[in-house]
Scaffold this motif. Structure first.
Motif, PDB file in Angstrom:
ATOM      1  N   PHE A 167      -3.495   4.645 -24.085  1.00 21.30           N
ATOM      2  CA  PHE A 167      -3.433   2.995 -23.923  1.00 21.30           C
ATOM      3  C   PHE A 167      -4.527   2.519 -24.507  1.00 21.30           C
ATOM      4  CE2 PHE A 167      -5.210  -0.581 -21.355  1.00 21.30           C
ATOM      5  CZ  PHE A 167      -4.286  -1.424 -21.920  1.00 21.30           C
ATOM      6  N   GLN A 168      -5.806   2.873 -24.215  1.00 18.06           N
ATOM      7  CA  GLN A 168      -6.988   2.596 -24.905  1.00 18.06           C
ATOM      8  C   GLN A 168      -6.858   2.788 -26.230  1.00 18.06           C
ATOM      9  OE1 GLN A 168      -9.040   1.293 -22.733  1.00 18.06           O
ATOM     10  NE2 GLN A 168      -8.537   2.274 -20.922  1.00 18.06           N
ATOM     11  N   ALA A 169      -6.493   3.732 -26.861  1.00 17.24           N
ATOM     12  CA  ALA A 169      -6.202   4.017 -28.186  1.00 17.24           C
ATOM     13  C   ALA A 169      -5.370   2.812 -28.972  1.00 17.24           C
ATOM     14  CB  ALA A 169      -5.787   5.370 -28.533  1.00 17.24           C
ATOM     15  N   GLU A 170      -4.135   2.594 -28.268  1.00 19.48           N
ATOM     16  CA  GLU A 170      -3.046   1.738 -28.719  1.00 19.48           C
ATOM     17  C   GLU A 170      -3.672   0.394 -28.628  1.00 19.48           C
ATOM     18  OE1 GLU A 170       1.531   2.823 -29.084  1.00 19.48           O
ATOM     19  OE2 GLU A 170       1.065   1.516 -27.647  1.00 19.48           O
ATOM     20  N   TYR A 171      -4.352  -0.061 -27.467  1.00 23.32           N
ATOM     21  CA  TYR A 171      -4.932  -1.124 -27.334  1.00 23.32           C
ATOM     22  C   TYR A 171      -5.963  -1.492 -28.437  1.00 23.32           C
ATOM     23  CZ  TYR A 171      -7.044  -5.034 -24.705  1.00 23.32           C
ATOM     24  OH  TYR A 171      -7.374  -6.257 -24.136  1.00 23.32           O
ATOM     25  N   GLU A 172      -6.772  -0.684 -28.776  1.00 20.52           N
ATOM     26  CA  GLU A 172      -7.677  -0.864 -30.130  1.00 20.52           C
ATOM     27  C   GLU A 172      -7.217  -1.016 -31.362  1.00 20.52           C
ATOM     28  OE1 GLU A 172     -10.689   2.523 -30.221  1.00 20.52           O
ATOM     29  OE2 GLU A 172     -10.963   2.099 -28.170  1.00 20.52           O
ATOM     30  N   VAL A 173      -6.106  -0.194 -31.658  1.00 24.70           N
ATOM     31  CA  VAL A 173      -5.205  -0.256 -32.854  1.00 24.70           C
ATOM     32  C   VAL A 173      -4.601  -1.550 -33.172  1.00 24.70           C
ATOM     33  CG1 VAL A 173      -3.766   0.953 -34.480  1.00 24.70           C
ATOM     34  CG2 VAL A 173      -5.194   2.459 -33.044  1.00 24.70           C
ATOM     35  N   GLN A 174      -4.064  -1.891 -31.977  1.00 29.94           N
ATOM     36  CA  GLN A 174      -3.065  -3.085 -32.080  1.00 29.94           C
ATOM     37  C   GLN A 174      -4.068  -4.273 -31.699  1.00 29.94           C
ATOM     38  OE1 GLN A 174       0.637  -0.375 -30.687  1.00 29.94           O
ATOM     39  NE2 GLN A 174       0.445  -2.324 -29.521  1.00 29.94           N
ATOM     40  N   SER A 175      -5.351  -4.334 -31.776  1.00 33.02           N
ATOM     41  CA  SER A 175      -5.976  -5.363 -31.543  1.00 33.02           C
ATOM     42  C   SER A 175      -5.780  -5.984 -30.190  1.00 33.02           C
ATOM     43  CB  SER A 175      -6.128  -6.353 -32.679  1.00 33.02           C
ATOM     44  OG  SER A 175      -5.848  -5.786 -33.912  1.00 33.02           O
ATOM     45  N   GLY A 176      -5.568  -5.422 -29.118  1.00 33.53           N
ATOM     46  CA  GLY A 176      -5.479  -6.131 -27.888  1.00 33.53           C
ATOM     47  C   GLY A 176      -4.096  -6.501 -27.504  1.00 33.53           C
ATOM     48  N   GLU A 177      -3.121  -6.217 -28.336  1.00 29.97           N
ATOM     49  CA  GLU A 177      -1.889  -6.564 -28.099  1.00 29.97           C
ATOM     50  C   GLU A 177      -0.961  -5.215 -27.613  1.00 29.97           C
ATOM     51  OE1 GLU A 177      -0.969  -9.691 -27.860  1.00 29.97           O
ATOM     52  OE2 GLU A 177      -1.855 -10.746 -29.654  1.00 29.97           O
ATOM     53  N   ALA A 178      -1.294  -4.989 -26.492  1.00 30.39           N
ATOM     54  CA  ALA A 178      -0.666  -3.680 -26.029  1.00 30.39           C
ATOM     55  C   ALA A 178      -0.658  -3.719 -24.548  1.00 30.39           C
ATOM     56  CB  ALA A 178      -1.134  -2.220 -26.576  1.00 30.39           C
ATOM     57  N   SER A 179       0.675  -3.174 -24.014  1.00 29.91           N
ATOM     58  CA  SER A 179       0.642  -3.092 -22.485  1.00 29.91           C
ATOM     59  C   SER A 179       0.531  -1.591 -22.275  1.00 29.91           C
ATOM     60  CB  SER A 179       1.884  -3.406 -22.073  1.00 29.91           C
ATOM     61  OG  SER A 179       2.785  -2.728 -22.320  1.00 29.91           O
ATOM     62  N   ARG A 180       0.368  -1.039 -21.163  1.00 28.47           N
ATOM     63  CA  ARG A 180       0.243   0.160 -20.705  1.00 28.47           C
ATOM     64  C   ARG A 180       1.710   0.986 -20.537  1.00 28.47           C
ATOM     65  NH1 ARG A 180      -4.354   2.276 -18.319  1.00 28.47           N
ATOM     66  NH2 ARG A 180      -5.864   0.658 -18.171  1.00 28.47           N
ATOM     67  N   LEU A 202      -0.449   2.155 -46.067  1.00 28.68           N
ATOM     68  CA  LEU A 202       0.369   3.084 -45.468  1.00 28.68           C
ATOM     69  C   LEU A 202      -0.349   4.284 -44.677  1.00 28.68           C
ATOM     70  CD1 LEU A 202       3.222   4.309 -44.437  1.00 28.68           C
ATOM     71  CD2 LEU A 202       3.322   5.458 -46.652  1.00 28.68           C
ATOM     72  N   ILE A 203      -1.376   4.751 -45.616  1.00 29.39           N
ATOM     73  CA  ILE A 203      -2.513   5.324 -45.081  1.00 29.39           C
ATOM     74  C   ILE A 203      -3.138   4.875 -43.780  1.00 29.39           C
ATOM     75  CG2 ILE A 203      -4.601   6.638 -45.513  1.00 29.39           C
ATOM     76  CD1 ILE A 203      -3.552   6.931 -48.391  1.00 29.39           C
ATOM     77  N   ASP A 204      -3.760   3.633 -44.168  1.00 31.08           N
ATOM     78  CA  ASP A 204      -4.248   3.009 -43.028  1.00 31.08           C
ATOM     79  C   ASP A 204      -3.687   2.918 -41.650  1.00 31.08           C
ATOM     80  OD1 ASP A 204      -6.466   2.837 -44.596  1.00 31.08           O
ATOM     81  OD2 ASP A 204      -6.440   0.521 -44.923  1.00 31.08           O
ATOM     82  N   ALA A 205      -2.230   2.548 -41.895  1.00 32.98           N
ATOM     83  CA  ALA A 205      -1.527   2.133 -40.850  1.00 32.98           C
ATOM     84  C   ALA A 205      -1.121   3.629 -40.159  1.00 32.98           C
ATOM     85  CB  ALA A 205      -0.128   1.778 -41.294  1.00 32.98           C
ATOM     86  N   ALA A 206      -0.957   4.716 -40.825  1.00 33.78           N
ATOM     87  CA  ALA A 206      -0.830   5.992 -40.385  1.00 33.78           C
ATOM     88  C   ALA A 206      -1.905   6.524 -39.667  1.00 33.78           C
ATOM     89  CB  ALA A 206      -0.323   6.865 -41.367  1.00 33.78           C
ATOM     90  N   MET A 207      -3.023   6.335 -40.189  1.00 33.30           N
ATOM     91  CA  MET A 207      -4.228   6.909 -39.696  1.00 33.30           C
ATOM     92  C   MET A 207      -4.883   6.314 -38.536  1.00 33.30           C
ATOM     93  SD  MET A 207      -4.186   9.523 -41.221  1.00 33.30           S
ATOM     94  CE  MET A 207      -2.641   9.525 -41.819  1.00 33.30           C
ATOM     95  N   GLY A 208      -4.575   4.855 -38.378  1.00 34.23           N
ATOM     96  CA  GLY A 208      -5.280   4.165 -37.082  1.00 34.23           C
ATOM     97  C   GLY A 208      -4.707   5.000 -35.830  1.00 34.23           C
ATOM     98  N   TYR A 209      -3.713   5.368 -35.388  1.00 35.80           N
ATOM     99  CA  TYR A 209      -3.447   6.076 -34.128  1.00 35.80           C
ATOM    100  C   TYR A 209      -3.972   7.502 -34.126  1.00 35.80           C
ATOM    101  CZ  TYR A 209      -0.086   2.043 -33.523  1.00 35.80           C
ATOM    102  OH  TYR A 209       0.286   0.671 -33.414  1.00 35.80           O
ATOM    103  N   VAL A 210      -3.997   8.154 -35.353  1.00 33.24           N
ATOM    104  CA  VAL A 210      -4.395   9.418 -35.194  1.00 33.24           C
ATOM    105  C   VAL A 210      -5.944   9.405 -34.807  1.00 33.24           C
ATOM    106  CG1 VAL A 210      -4.824  11.599 -36.564  1.00 33.24           C
ATOM    107  CG2 VAL A 210      -2.657  10.405 -36.711  1.00 33.24           C
ATOM    108  N   ASP A 211      -6.631   8.780 -35.751  1.00 38.13           N
ATOM    109  CA  ASP A 211      -8.091   8.439 -35.590  1.00 38.13           C
ATOM    110  C   ASP A 211      -8.457   8.061 -34.164  1.00 38.13           C
ATOM    111  OD1 ASP A 211      -9.369   8.737 -37.990  1.00 38.13           O
ATOM    112  OD2 ASP A 211      -9.383   6.776 -38.628  1.00 38.13           O
ATOM    113  N   ALA A 212      -7.684   7.099 -33.727  1.00 36.49           N
ATOM    114  CA  ALA A 212      -7.956   6.692 -32.106  1.00 36.49           C
ATOM    115  C   ALA A 212      -7.706   7.842 -31.149  1.00 36.49           C
ATOM    116  CB  ALA A 212      -6.989   5.303 -31.924  1.00 36.49           C
ATOM    117  N   ALA A 213      -6.734   8.531 -31.489  1.00 37.41           N
ATOM    118  CA  ALA A 213      -6.494   9.826 -30.566  1.00 37.41           C
ATOM    119  C   ALA A 213      -7.465  10.751 -30.521  1.00 37.41           C
ATOM    120  CB  ALA A 213      -5.058  10.355 -30.986  1.00 37.41           C
ATOM    121  N   VAL A 214      -7.991  11.038 -31.912  1.00 35.25           N
ATOM    122  CA  VAL A 214      -8.955  12.117 -31.932  1.00 35.25           C
ATOM    123  C   VAL A 214     -10.291  11.552 -30.991  1.00 35.25           C
ATOM    124  CG1 VAL A 214     -10.563  13.222 -33.659  1.00 35.25           C
ATOM    125  CG2 VAL A 214      -8.061  13.069 -33.977  1.00 35.25           C
TER     126      VAL A 214
END
Ligand SMILES: Nc1ncnc2c1ncn2[C@@H]1O[C@H](COP(=O)(O)OP(=O)(O)OP(=O)(O)O)[C@@H](O)[C@H]1O
Ligand SMILES: C[C@@](O)(CCO)CC(=O)[O-]
Ligand SMILES: [Mg+2]
Length: 344
Positions: free
Chosen positions: A155-168, A77-89
């Motif tokens: 978008f770059q952040a989501e793309y990384e966290v979702q391992s390339g499975e993201a649209s804009r 849960l922590i990893d899932a939660a922190m992925g987007y926050v980390d990438a945003a920072v």
């Protein structure tokens, strides 16, 4: 201390197909994630997320491997939660370095997240948190980015966290607000009338990555699955016209069709289908799942209260609410008062 907020969204049309270059039309709704960023004197990130479990939790770390939650919650849960926050920072630090030529890679933040968008339910909670997080953290360091730049970085952040499975689509819609049209890298706002949007939520969530991967596999295996994705693109193009003309009945018909094709691609669920049918039976103009699917939310169009009432009595539906189109994208908010920040 700086607080920014960003809206969640529903898809009128085009989720999943948008990953393969077809157009999609998501609409921002008046449900927001608010992220507060306060610069620290050290390089730590301290994240306080109110809505991630019943009581929320706080995590302090300097790298995701050193998580120290204040309550017993699972590592995943922590990893899932922190992925987007980390990438945003990280995106915020890069943006400040680019705009000001200043190395802020060692600047830490206290981050507080509050959100009224259910997680993993197709309403774009990850995009809203990422967009608001990038905006708050850059402003806290004195840099004001355009919403378009925030969208691109999110978008770059989501793309990384979702391992390339993201649209804009999700991130652009959350940053810009209103109705948008996204086709590959071509992202624009479009005119839309106030829409009578009703959302039904089954209390569940879908795994976006796994659902996208499932559709990708079908598309590779069967030509008719690839054709189905192209047909969704055709629906979106018709839908844009109906939207421009304010033809709600036609929008509804096309939403019904779009749901059928998503169902065929295997991303619906029994409870989503049940809510879609409850909405149609109640007289909605149309109804479909929204977002990645698997569980979570449906979106329907109905001027009357019939659909929300029917949804509330539908087995498996946990919550039904009217959602106004939100014409505002990312924006600055008053920071929460001290007592609400306690523990952050
Ligand atoms: N309130 C919140 N606090 C912290 N993290 C959050 C919050 N809301 C969402 N997130 C992050 O977003 C993730 C959910 O994103 P996911 O893409 O799976 O679903 P979604 O964005 O809600 O739905 P969809 O992408 O289908 O529209 C959570 O696991 C978490 O990492
Ligand atoms: C399923 C999907 O199309 C929408 C998720 O909200 C994935 C994406 O566009 O990144
Ligand atoms: Mg998401």
């Amino acid at each position: 201390m700086t607080t920014s907020s960003a809206p969640g969204k529903v898809y009128l049309f085009g989720e999943h197909a948008v990953v393969y270059g077809e157009p999609a039309v998501p609409c921002a709704i008046e449900r927001r994630a608010r992220v507060t960023a306060e610069r620290r004197d050290d390089e730590l990130l301290r994240v306080h997320a109110d809505d991630l479990s019943l009581d929320g939790f706080t995590v302090e770390y300097s790298g995701s491997s050193e998580s120290k939650p204040d309550v017993a919650v699972s590592e995943s849960l922590i990893d899932a939660a922190m992925g987007y926050v980390d990438a945003a920072v990280e995106q915020a630090r890069e943006a400040v370095a680019e705009e000001r030529g200043e190395d802020v890679s060692e600047v830490g933040f206290d981050i507080t997240i509050e959100s009224d968008i259910p997680l993993g339910a197709g309403l774009g909670s990850s995009a809203a948190v990422t967009v608001a997080g990038i905006d708050a953290a850059t402003r806290e360091l004195g840099v004001e980015l355009s919403p378009e730049t925030v969208a691109d970085r999110a978008f770059q952040a989501e793309y990384e966290v979702q391992s390339g499975e993201a649209s804009r689509a999700d991130t652009f819609c959350s940053a810009m607000g209103g109705a948008v049209r996204v086709e590959g890298d071509d992202c624009r706002r479009i005119e839309a009338p106030d829409l009578p949007i009703v959302v039904g939520f089954d209390g569940g969530a879908g795994d976006t990555g796994a659902l996208v991967a499932g559709v990708r596999q079908l598309r590779e295996e069967y030509d008719f699955a690839a054709d189905t994705i192209e047909a969704i693109g055709d629906i979106v193009r018709e839908g844009e016209q109906a939207l421009a003309e304010g033809d709600i009945a036609e929008l509804g018909r096309l939403m019904d069709f779009n749901h059928g094709l998503l169902e065929a691609l295997g991303v619906s669920s029994r409870s989503l289908d049940r809510m879609v049918w409850a909405a149609r039976d109640a007289g909605a103009e149309g109804a479909k799942l929204t977002g990645a699917g698997g569980g979570g939310c449906v979106v329907a169009l109905d001027e009357t209260d019939e659909t929300s009432t029917a949804l509330r009595f539908t087995p498996g539906c946990e919550e039904a609410f009217r959602a106004e189109l939100d014409r505002d994208g990312v924006r600055v908010e008053q920071p929460p008062s001290d007592d609400r920040m306690e523990g952050a």
